[in-house]
Design an enzyme around this catalytic site. Structure first.
Site, PDB file in Angstrom:
ATOM      1  N   LYS A  85       0.834  -1.206   0.000  1.00 24.67           N
ATOM      2  CA  LYS A  85       0.000   0.000   0.000  1.00 24.67           C
ATOM      3  C   LYS A  85       0.867   1.253   0.000  1.00 24.67           C
ATOM      4  O   LYS A  85       0.508   2.269  -0.618  1.00 24.67           O
ATOM      5  CB  LYS A  85      -0.934  -0.008   1.219  1.00 24.67           C
ATOM      6  CG  LYS A  85      -1.976   1.124   1.208  1.00 24.67           C
ATOM      7  CD  LYS A  85      -2.848   1.084  -0.043  1.00 24.67           C
ATOM      8  CE  LYS A  85      -4.137   1.870   0.073  1.00 24.67           C
ATOM      9  NZ  LYS A  85      -4.027   3.244   0.496  1.00 24.67           N
ATOM     10  N   GLU A 136       0.552   6.514  -6.839  1.00 19.48           N
ATOM     11  CA  GLU A 136      -0.616   7.396  -6.942  1.00 19.48           C
ATOM     12  C   GLU A 136      -0.197   8.866  -6.939  1.00 19.48           C
ATOM     13  O   GLU A 136      -0.740   9.673  -7.717  1.00 19.48           O
ATOM     14  CB  GLU A 136      -1.549   7.088  -5.782  1.00 19.48           C
ATOM     15  CG  GLU A 136      -2.815   7.914  -5.703  1.00 19.48           C
ATOM     16  CD  GLU A 136      -3.591   7.593  -4.440  1.00 19.48           C
ATOM     17  OE1 GLU A 136      -3.732   8.489  -3.570  1.00 19.48           O
ATOM     18  OE2 GLU A 136      -4.054   6.445  -4.304  1.00 19.48           O
TER      19      GLU A 136
END
Length: 296
Positions: free
Chosen positions: A170, A177
């Site tokens: 993550k 991202e």
């Protein structure tokens, strides 16, 4: 098993709603007791005291959806005194993976199973079908896998079987991202600033969201906001960073892996938080000193 969702903010309550819609009977807990007014369902009971977990007759399965850092770590410390041997904790926070390894080690000594789970897809994903990357030991109850898979889009779940691996993934996911968001922002900045053509950015992002190579959830997100307000007037020019990109850059430095795009996107966010950057004054002073250049 008794499923308890701890942390009923936007993500936690959305995940709880998806669980109840899929027929799971669950408990919910939040430090804000008024949260029970926001969602009523026959499959969901709100509890006001976590000590009831100690009295459970069934195996406890705790889904933690709390902010990373102290809120998560302190809750795990408390749970370590309440849960029984063979109970399960699934930590959906965006925690630093080293913290997750420590939490795994701590609970392992009590035979409590801890799993770190990266959760992607935002509020809509938690409500309607997410992407999950699960880390932990290689002895996971098949029933838990089935529940988590049911909360994800097709092929959106994977189990990596090593403590900390879910939150490590993550961390890298969120670093990527940052870079993707920065590239989209810079492209739209040029379209917004140039004087040659008149572009409606809502139409442009709609165009790019359908069939182009850069089609993405992020492009859909900005199209939705531009549709609501083409000038994005409710948003400030300050952009905060939540920590994952910083951890990723730090990890990359340790591993001597170049990640310039992620690093620069993080620096761009940091720069946006400074009202008046002293470095710009330094640059201006040097230009004036060596060349007599004045800023107007």
């Amino acid at each position: 098993m008794q499923i308890t969702v701890i942390g009923l903010g936007k993500m936690g309550l959305s995940l709880a709603k998806q669980l109840t819609r899929k027929g799971h009977v669950i408990q919910g807990y939040d430090v804000n007791p008024k949260i029970s007014d926001d969602y009523v369902h026959e499959n969901m009971t709100y509890i006001s005291d976590l000590s009831t977990l100690k009295e459970a007759s069934e195996k406890n399965v705790v889904f933690l959806l709390l902010p990373a850092g102290n809120p998560t770590n302190e809750s795990i410390d408390r749970l370590s005194r309440l849960l029984h041997s063979e109970d399960i904790v699934v930590d959906f926070s965006n925690s630093y993976y080293q913290d997750s390894i420590k939490n795994y080690d701590r609970l392992e000594t009590m035979n409590i199973h801890y799993y770190d789970c990266g959760l992607s897809g935002g509020v809509s994903g938690a409500l309607n079908g997410a992407c999950m990357m699960l880390g932990g030991d290689d002895n996971l109850d098949p029933q838990i896998i089935s529940i988590l898979q049911s909360l994800c889009v097709e092929d959106g779940f994977n189990y990596y079987g090593q403590p900390g691996s879910g939150h490590y993934l993550k961390m890298v996911h969120n670093g990527i991202e940052y870079g993707m968001m920065q590239a989209i922002a810079e492209g739209l900045e040029l379209l917004h600033a140039q004087k040659r053509y008149t572009f409606n950015l809502e139409k442009v992002t709609s165009n790019w969201s359908n069939g182009s190579i850069i089609t993405s959830a992020l492009m859909d997100n900005i199209h939705e906001e531009l549709h609501a307000d083409n000038q994005l007037s409710q948003f400030q020019q300050k952009v905060h960073a939540s920590g994952e990109a910083k951890w990723m850059v730090s990890e990359a430095l340790k591993e001597e892996v170049p990640v310039p795009t992620v690093a620069l996107s993080l620096m761009k966010r940091n720069a946006s938080l400074t009202e008046q950057q002293f470095s710009n004054q330094v640059l201006s002073a040097m230009r004036y000193n060596f060349g007599g250049h004045k800023e107007y």
